[in-house]
Design an enzyme around this catalytic site. Sequence first.
Site, PDB file in Angstrom:
ATOM      1  N   ALA A   1     -36.216  -2.836   7.359  1.00 42.60           N
ATOM      2  CA  ALA A   1     -36.352  -1.369   6.787  1.00 42.60           C
ATOM      3  C   ALA A   1     -35.714  -0.325   7.928  1.00 42.60           C
ATOM      4  O   ALA A   1     -35.697  -1.186   8.603  1.00 42.60           O
ATOM      5  CB  ALA A   1     -38.023  -1.133   6.633  1.00 42.60           C
TER       6      ALA A   1
ATOM      7  N   ASP B   1       0.577  -1.034  -0.015  1.00 40.16           N
ATOM      8  CA  ASP B   1       0.050   0.190   0.048  1.00 40.16           C
ATOM      9  C   ASP B   1       0.714   1.546  -0.214  1.00 40.16           C
ATOM     10  O   ASP B   1       1.765   1.378   0.623  1.00 40.16           O
ATOM     11  CB  ASP B   1      -0.703  -0.441   1.123  1.00 40.16           C
ATOM     12  CG  ASP B   1      -2.082   0.792   1.242  1.00 40.16           C
ATOM     13  OD1 ASP B   1      -2.871   0.327   0.755  1.00 40.16           O
ATOM     14  OD2 ASP B   1      -1.527   2.184   0.768  1.00 40.16           O
TER      15      ASP B   1
ATOM     16  N   ASN C   1     -24.701  -6.335  -5.987  1.00 31.63           N
ATOM     17  CA  ASN C   1     -25.311  -4.668  -5.188  1.00 31.63           C
ATOM     18  C   ASN C   1     -25.613  -4.136  -5.413  1.00 31.63           C
ATOM     19  O   ASN C   1     -27.083  -3.243  -4.710  1.00 31.63           O
ATOM     20  CB  ASN C   1     -23.901  -3.829  -5.988  1.00 31.63           C
ATOM     21  CG  ASN C   1     -22.283  -4.472  -4.061  1.00 31.63           C
ATOM     22  OD1 ASN C   1     -22.869  -5.312  -3.501  1.00 31.63           O
ATOM     23  ND2 ASN C   1     -21.218  -3.779  -4.063  1.00 31.63           N
TER      24      ASN C   1
ATOM     25  N   PHE D   1     -32.373  -8.452   4.176  1.00 27.34           N
ATOM     26  CA  PHE D   1     -32.514  -7.358   3.412  1.00 27.34           C
ATOM     27  C   PHE D   1     -33.629  -7.318   3.011  1.00 27.34           C
ATOM     28  O   PHE D   1     -34.142  -6.217   2.264  1.00 27.34           O
ATOM     29  CB  PHE D   1     -31.114  -7.649   2.000  1.00 27.34           C
ATOM     30  CG  PHE D   1     -29.908  -7.100   1.957  1.00 27.34           C
ATOM     31  CD1 PHE D   1     -28.708  -7.985   3.140  1.00 27.34           C
ATOM     32  CD2 PHE D   1     -29.206  -6.221   1.701  1.00 27.34           C
ATOM     33  CE1 PHE D   1     -27.959  -7.686   3.567  1.00 27.34           C
ATOM     34  CE2 PHE D   1     -27.590  -6.123   2.040  1.00 27.34           C
ATOM     35  CZ  PHE D   1     -27.367  -7.072   2.830  1.00 27.34           C
TER      36      PHE D   1
ATOM     37  N   PHE E   1     -16.815 -10.288  -2.506  1.00 24.13           N
ATOM     38  CA  PHE E   1     -18.416 -10.139  -2.177  1.00 24.13           C
ATOM     39  C   PHE E   1     -18.647  -9.611  -1.134  1.00 24.13           C
ATOM     40  O   PHE E   1     -19.398 -10.361  -0.125  1.00 24.13           O
ATOM     41  CB  PHE E   1     -19.515 -11.042  -3.171  1.00 24.13           C
ATOM     42  CG  PHE E   1     -19.448 -11.600  -4.392  1.00 24.13           C
ATOM     43  CD1 PHE E   1     -19.847 -10.648  -4.609  1.00 24.13           C
ATOM     44  CD2 PHE E   1     -18.635 -12.848  -4.758  1.00 24.13           C
ATOM     45  CE1 PHE E   1     -19.581 -10.334  -6.714  1.00 24.13           C
ATOM     46  CE2 PHE E   1     -18.730 -12.535  -6.212  1.00 24.13           C
ATOM     47  CZ  PHE E   1     -18.890 -11.756  -7.389  1.00 24.13           C
ATOM     48  N   LEU E   2     -17.456  -9.926  -0.208  1.00 21.98           N
ATOM     49  CA  LEU E   2     -17.566  -9.433   1.386  1.00 21.98           C
ATOM     50  C   LEU E   2     -18.071  -8.515   1.867  1.00 21.98           C
ATOM     51  O   LEU E   2     -17.714  -7.664   1.152  1.00 21.98           O
ATOM     52  CB  LEU E   2     -15.944  -9.855   1.270  1.00 21.98           C
ATOM     53  CG  LEU E   2     -15.498  -8.331   1.485  1.00 21.98           C
ATOM     54  CD1 LEU E   2     -15.309  -7.610   2.441  1.00 21.98           C
ATOM     55  CD2 LEU E   2     -13.170  -9.007   1.839  1.00 21.98           C
TER      56      LEU E   2
ATOM     57  N   GLY F   1     -25.794   2.431   3.872  1.00 21.22           N
ATOM     58  CA  GLY F   1     -24.782   3.322   3.463  1.00 21.22           C
ATOM     59  C   GLY F   1     -23.410   2.952   3.151  1.00 21.22           C
ATOM     60  O   GLY F   1     -23.109   1.679   2.662  1.00 21.22           O
TER      61      GLY F   1
ATOM     62  N   CYS G   1     -19.461   1.200  -0.484  1.00 17.14           N
ATOM     63  CA  CYS G   1     -19.850   0.223  -1.587  1.00 17.14           C
ATOM     64  C   CYS G   1     -21.450   0.743  -2.153  1.00 17.14           C
ATOM     65  O   CYS G   1     -21.536   1.125  -3.245  1.00 17.14           O
ATOM     66  CB  CYS G   1     -20.058  -1.070  -1.266  1.00 17.14           C
ATOM     67  SG  CYS G   1     -17.812  -1.937  -0.786  1.00 17.14           S
TER      68      CYS G   1
ATOM     69  N   THR H   1     -12.483   2.045  -5.284  1.00 17.59           N
ATOM     70  CA  THR H   1     -12.390   2.835  -6.850  1.00 17.59           C
ATOM     71  C   THR H   1     -13.613   3.725  -6.262  1.00 17.59           C
ATOM     72  O   THR H   1     -15.098   3.834  -6.552  1.00 17.59           O
ATOM     73  CB  THR H   1     -13.286   1.788  -7.067  1.00 17.59           C
ATOM     74  OG1 THR H   1     -13.899   1.050  -7.101  1.00 17.59           O
ATOM     75  CG2 THR H   1     -11.879   0.909  -8.202  1.00 17.59           C
TER      76      THR H   1
END
Length: 433
Positions: A252, A30, A208, A249, A147-148, A257, A260, A85
Amino acid sequence: MRISVIGCGYLGAVHAACMAELGHEVIGIDVDQHKIDTLAAGRAPFFEPGLPELLTSAIGSGRLSFSTDIAAAAGAAVHFVAVGTPQLGDSNAADLRYVNEAIAALLPVLRPDDVVAGKSTVPVGTAARLAAIVEPTGATLAWNPEFLREGFAVQDTVAPDRLVYGVRPGDEASVAALDAVYAAALANDTPRIVTDYATAELVKVSANAFLATKISFINAMAEVAEATGADVTQLADAIGYDARIGRRFLNAGLGFGGGCLPKDIRGFMARAEELGVDQALTFLREVDAINLRRRDRMVELATEVVGGDVAGKRIAVLGLAFKPDSDDVRDSPALDVAVKLAELGAIVTATDPEAVETSRRLRPELTYVSTAEDAVAGADAVLLLTEWSQYRELDPVALTSLVSVPAILDGRNCLDPALWRAAGFSYRALGRP
Ligand code: UGA
């Protein structure tokens, strides 16, 4: 196998540590010296359950090291690119600067037959463009989306629910190299999909986008529930029993947030527009709008509860992270609500088990305390905005003597209304009477 991981953020640091734990020899790279020093000392630069233990054990085994020098990647057979990104400052599109820089820096290190495996979430078409840059070195490029989930990152990396490899048609060598990296997961029958670059890139953003849509769907139902007196949590339970829909998922509340979902749906829309298929994704504009409206609704509810004006009212905010088990406050609905209320003149006292420091860095103007008890002391209203288990388990009876007015607003529909009402609290929530 020797592996390099370029970019040691939430994704790269976990990937590097997990790959070393699985027996590979890993160098994490990094540009951020502080991050590298922290990781090399066996400490995680962010909160992720299980990561510190993994770092200590992998570094101790001699299989994991870190460097700021890209030359240390030389000799690795697979180079994972896991840099961020983020959303560009002035548009919905993704900022590919770090990916481009990582690939450019890698070029002198690459040997023929090395595999560069992109993990970053990128706009469709990026891999084909990068392959043309990488291939003159004799190395090949694969796209291997990740996909973590934060909070479950170690488990998701060691035991992913699927593996996706985007490769040039017929590039068996890259497939074999990735199979060697993921041998442990493959031995456990993890499904593996080998496809082209574009499909691999799209798998990631469409997954996503689907998750974001599912959350906004239930939050749209919450809006309708609010207008009719219905209970969105019971509605979610009832429709969730249909296996085609599924209950996961469908919680409600304040909405999504993090680093991603929000930027990925925006980047996806921006890319669709460039491709001339923007109409295909206009629904994502609604998904984004529904999501952001929930934050405004919470501010409205708080205003109502304190009598029509929050100015000068003491508001306790429990939870700042974008979700529990994380210290990440990027695009956090909770932090956003706290800031909005403070801007309206409320005296906000906020707390979070892990995200106070990350919040303070971003929003130094708020008042932070370290415990829920300190946050609620003298409060005119208590807002639960991130469903950490320690907040879900708060005893309302014990809190009644601390607050000024017993009013709770459940931004994540995670409390038992009957329990709080029985303790003398007024209970309000999003989409629930
Ligand atoms: C998400 C995806 O779930 C991962 O599969 C993906 O790899 C990752 O993005 C990524 O692209 O790197 P993450 O950002 O860690 O993972 O968080 P999620 O668990 O997806 O939660 C996102 C947000 O949705 C949180 O703010 C959470 O509170 C909210 N949420 C989630 C709801 O509001 N309701 C729900 O029912 C579920």
